[in-house]
Design a protein around this motif. Structure first.
Motif, PDB file in Angstrom:
ATOM      1  N   LYS A  15      27.831  32.341 -10.699  1.00  0.00           N
ATOM      2  CA  LYS A  15      28.018  31.211 -10.416  1.00  0.00           C
ATOM      3  C   LYS A  15      29.403  30.414 -10.899  1.00  0.00           C
ATOM      4  O   LYS A  15      30.160  29.867 -10.188  1.00  0.00           O
ATOM      5  N   LEU A  53      20.411  34.068  -6.515  1.00  0.00           N
ATOM      6  CA  LEU A  53      21.597  33.720  -5.972  1.00  0.00           C
ATOM      7  C   LEU A  53      21.756  33.591  -4.363  1.00  0.00           C
ATOM      8  O   LEU A  53      22.010  33.001  -3.733  1.00  0.00           O
ATOM      9  N   LEU A  58      23.993  31.352  -2.188  1.00  0.00           N
ATOM     10  CA  LEU A  58      25.364  31.642  -2.681  1.00  0.00           C
ATOM     11  C   LEU A  58      26.188  33.003  -2.464  1.00  0.00           C
ATOM     12  O   LEU A  58      27.146  33.199  -2.467  1.00  0.00           O
TER      13      LEU A  58
END
Length: 383
Positions: A15, A53, A58
């Motif tokens: 991230k 994720l 993402l």
């Protein structure tokens, strides 16, 4: 100080790289093996991190290529419903211009009884300009996967449910939001979603009729589940009953018609099979229709352990035609499902819905075939 889970450290690190621009839209994320080496963790931990994720929107995965960073405008699910309502289309929110990907949710990973649906799905999607993401409930419950998929970036969902009646509430949201979905292998009670199933009824009939043609009259149907709990098993069982009826084998005394169920558990003990086989032999049963190939193969193993011969002492027919059915000794006679065709048709149905949200394809029933091998004996001196 609270310890941070190892997978969360990987999540936070990736991230941070996305936030700083070190990893930009479309960049490939390190693989499971690379993350395992970099952070000194197991492959399971690194896989968990990538799954987290992906669930957060993402990254996305491309089968056979790896994981990639999504465009930043596609990563935040907030406001998706409002944007969809304002635009008048279900997918006009921040995910509306996302990569043309669809999601396949499977009930378990690496199950030898699960057919090669993926190849058929990919064959259609590749020519239609879509990619496939796959998730299984080995790490997450199916309900959570369903809820995440409804908020995620995929354009549609192909769903292989554990049974015909679980997670109805989560599934109903797909209908309310008109999210494209196709059900694989089963039909969901009360929710008429487009579905692709094998001809389970015809297969159950075909297996039973084959045994009857080989002069078997006392035939058992065995299942690890109650037939009402699974659409596919129920249909196979009803096909078995219809064949017995058509050949006059349900008009006899009740003792001549045999239904047997194994313990209602996922992992069946060898002792359960041995008790079952002993009971069948005591009742004069000469042949068995099994719910699927895995049950048939386990049944054969238990029979061998008891010193019995298949098919000399008991004949048996499975259902699915998994690879192992042709590798065991004796080779298993079974009903073959065309998994690849089922996958292809499911993908075709889904893309039709994506391109035309008002279209509701009719359920598809894929034909099955009898694969004659070595586990059915022809009895002599029977009328």
């Amino acid at each position: 100080m609270t310890n941070i889970p190892l997978y969360q450290k990987i999540v936070d690190a990736i991230k941070a790289k996305i936030g700083s621009g070190e990893l930009g839209s479309g960049d490939q994320v390190p693989t499971e093996a690379e993350l395992s080496s970099q952070f000194g963790v197991s492959r399971i931990t690194s896989k968990r991190a990538l799954t987290e994720l992906e669930n957060e929107g993402l990254i996305y995965r491309v089968q056979g290529r790896g994981s990639f960073v999504r465009e930043q405008s596609q990563t935040a699910p907030h406001g998706q419903g409002q944007a969809a309502e304002a635009g008048g289309q279900v997918h006009s929110g921040p995910y509306g211009n996302a990569e043309n990907s669809v999601l396949l949710i499977l009930p378990f990973a690496h199950n030898p009884g699960l057919g090669d649906y993926e190849k058929g799905i990919n064959d259609y999607l590749s020519q239609a300009g879509y990619t496939l993401n796959i998730q299984s409930s080995s790490n997450f419950g199916q309900r959570r996967l369903l809820e995440n998929a409804l908020r995620g970036p995929n354009r549609g969902l192909i769903y292989y449910p554990v049974d015909s009646h679980s997670d109805v509430g989560a599934l109903y949201q797909y209908r309310l939001k008109q999210f494209p979905i196709v059900i694989m292998d089963k039909q969901i009670e009360g929710l008429p979603f487009p579905s692709v199933v094998s001809d389970n009824f015809g297969g159950g009939y075909m297996a039973t009729a084959h045994l009857i043609q080989n002069h078997h009259q006392k035939i058992a149907f065995i299942s690890s589940l109650k037939v009402e709990s699974s659409y596919s098993i129920r249909e196979r069982y009803l096909g078995y009953l219809k064949a017995m009826f058509d050949h006059g084998l349900l008009d006899r005394e009740a003792a001549d018609t045999t239904d047997h169920y194994l313990a209602h558990e996922v992992d069946i003990s060898r002792e359960s099979y041995i008790r079952l086989i002993q009971s069948l032999l005591e009742q004069g049963v000469t042949a068995v229709v099994a719910e699927n190939d895995l049950r048939a193969i386990e049944f054969i193993g238990a029979a061998k352990e008891m010193g019995l011969s298949v098919p000399d002492d008991l004949s048996i027919i499975g259902f699915d035609n998994i690879q192992l059915a042709d590798l065991i000794e004796p080779k298993l006679t079974t009903i073959s499902q065309n998994f690849e065709q089922m996958g292809y048709m499911a993908a075709e149905m889904l893309v039709q819905q994506i391109r035309n949200p008002m279209q509701r394809p009719e359920p598809a029933i894929v034909p099955v075939a009898l694969m004659e091998r070595q586990t059915v004996k022809t009895l002599q001196g029977r009328s």
